[in-house]
Design a protein around this motif. Structure first.
Motif, PDB file in Angstrom:
ATOM      1  N   HIS A 103       0.834  -1.207   0.000  1.00  0.00           N
ATOM      2  CA  HIS A 103       0.000   0.000   0.000  1.00  0.00           C
ATOM      3  C   HIS A 103       0.870   1.259   0.000  1.00  0.00           C
ATOM      4  N   ARG A 107       0.796   4.029  -3.037  1.00  0.00           N
ATOM      5  CA  ARG A 107       0.347   5.403  -2.755  1.00  0.00           C
ATOM      6  C   ARG A 107       1.471   6.399  -3.008  1.00  0.00           C
ATOM      7  N   THR A 112      -4.191   5.379  -6.671  1.00  0.00           N
ATOM      8  CA  THR A 112      -5.331   5.502  -5.754  1.00  0.00           C
ATOM      9  C   THR A 112      -6.004   4.158  -5.597  1.00  0.00           C
ATOM     10  N   TYR A 154      -5.542  -0.943  -7.332  1.00  0.00           N
ATOM     11  CA  TYR A 154      -5.136   0.461  -7.427  1.00  0.00           C
ATOM     12  C   TYR A 154      -5.295   0.931  -8.868  1.00  0.00           C
TER      13      TYR A 154
END
Length: 434
Positions: A103, A107, A112, A154
């Motif tokens: 993650h 990011r 996103t 994502y």
């Protein structure tokens, strides 16, 4: 333990029977709808649209699901699968690291996290696509690997439109699982680029169309992470799979050289503010369960509305003649009262059944499918023997309701919810021995 395992096997076999029966009944309903089209005329706009929705979202997915269980391999071949069992996007990335580190890397690279697929997010992405509005967290459709859908996904929106976007799905590898060749990784991922919105070649559903060369998207993801995170390192398994040209689950042509980059993010700090649990996991009620439960409620409502009509029609029997003699009105009223009582009990029972289906009780789900199956088989026998004829005015709506109940409640998501919904159990009383 042996009894529980035996019951599980029996339930699985019964579910497969209902699944196939649902597909068979859907084919029959499709033929009946075609027959009705000649009566109504295809010039009426609503009927072709309704028929397309029926074929695209009910008939073809169920047929694909049945057939792909026969001919599509269930083991890892470097391809994800769609919810209909078709081969989906190529698995073109692997990662080493914890979920928090993945993650953090994504990011940091400017990606996103996608929203979960829900009724509200589905409406929002449809509205955003039509109106060309930005939706940076637009959900992605579920793809399956290791027998389950992605843990999270994502994306990067392009031109402020959800119709075009970079996106990648992630699956955690099972404990102790190794890539072909013996290499251990923590995550596998499938990255593709959505270039437009169109129709699926295999199901006719509205879906995203992806860019043919999936290696470009794979290399874009690697580049984004490498530039944003100097602590990340990248290795490549050359010729991990044979380079090939194929089609994904939407029928889009895809090509790849077969290389598999492995991104090592184990040195990246996970950092605070990480996303919560995967939006695609949990024991929340499934959409097919809701649909099936509401259809059972509709079936109950029809039965309950029939009760006052039966009770109010007793006066008509004063003029009925049987074998040359007038029928006894009292006997007729008594018979109607008994029939009305049976219909009332059936309607109330259906409401209880719907309540327990929505609560995740597997017995209620199976009972509702049994009732629909009996109704469908009975109608099929009546039609084949010439006893009755199913038309849009008589019988078709009821048959469609039974078929939809069978389709919804025999789906994998409804089955999973019914077997995993939390149960309220009473605490056991402890016996004190003096």
């Amino acid at each position: 333990m042996a009894g529980r395992a035996k019951r599980k096997i029996t339930d699985g076999a019964l579910d497969r029977v209902f699944f196939v029966l649902g597909g068979t009944a859907t084919v029959w309903l499709a033929f009946l709808l075609v027959g009705e089209s000649f009566q109504l005329g295809w010039g009426q706009l609503w009927f072709p649209l309704a028929y397309w929705a029926f074929v695209a979202y009910l008939l073809l997915p169920r047929l694909h699901r049945i057939l792909t269980q026969i001919y599509v391999p269930g083991y890892f071949i470097g391809r994800a699968r769609t919810s209909d069992g078709l081969l989906g996007d190529p698995v073109n990335l692997a990662l080493l690291g914890t979920e928090g580190q993945v993650h953090a890397a994504m990011r940091s690279a400017g990606w996103t996290m996608a929203d979960a697929v829900t009724f509200s997010s589905g409406l929002r992405i449809a509205r955003s696509t039509i109106l060309r509005q930005s939706y940076r967290q637009a959900p992605v459709s579920p793809l399956y690997l290791f027998g389950r859908q992605q843990d999270f996904a994502y994306q990067q929106e392009v031109d402020n439109s959800p119709g075009k976007r970079h996106h990648v799905r992630f699956w955690r590898c099972p404990e102790g699982w190794l890539l072909p060749g013996g290499r251990a990784v923590d995550w596998l991922a499938a990255g593709t680029y959505d270039r437009s919105v169109g129709f699926s070649l295999f199901t006719l559903q509205v879906t995203h169309k992806i860019e043919r060369n999936t290696d470009v998207e794979r290399d874009h993801i690697v580049h984004c992470v490498s530039v944003a995170e100097p602590l990340a390192s990248v290795g490549v398994i050359k010729d991990f799979s044979t380079g090939y040209h194929s089609r994904n689950g939407g029928g889009d042509t895809i090509s790849t050289d077969g290389d598999l980059p492995i991104i090592d993010v184990r040195r990246i700090p996970a950092g605070p503010g990480l996303p919560g649990p995967s939006p695609h996991t949990g024991t929340g009620i499934s959409a097919p369960t809701v649909v099936g439960g509401l259809l059972v409620v509709a079936r109950a409502a029809v039965a309950l509305l029939l009760v006052p009509k039966l009770l109010g029609s007793s006066a008509q029997f004063t003029h009925v003649v049987i074998d040359g003699a007038p029928a006894d009105p009292d006997v007729a009223r008594t018979a109607l009262a008994v029939i009305a009582a049976v219909v009332l009990l059936f309607g109330v029972g259906e409401l209880v059944l719907a309540w327990r289906i929505l609560a995740g009780r597997n017995w209620a789900r199976v009972a509702a499918m049994w009732l629909s199956t009996v109704s469908i088989v009975t109608q099929a026998i009546d039609v084949s023997t010439g006893v009755s004829r199913i038309t849009l005015e008589a019988g078709l709506a009821g048959l469609a309701c039974d078929v939809l109940i069978l389709l919804a409640l025999s789906s994998g998501r409804a089955r999973t919810y019914a077997r995993s919904a939390p149960r309220r159990t009473r605490p056991r009383r402890t016996q004190h021995v003096s």
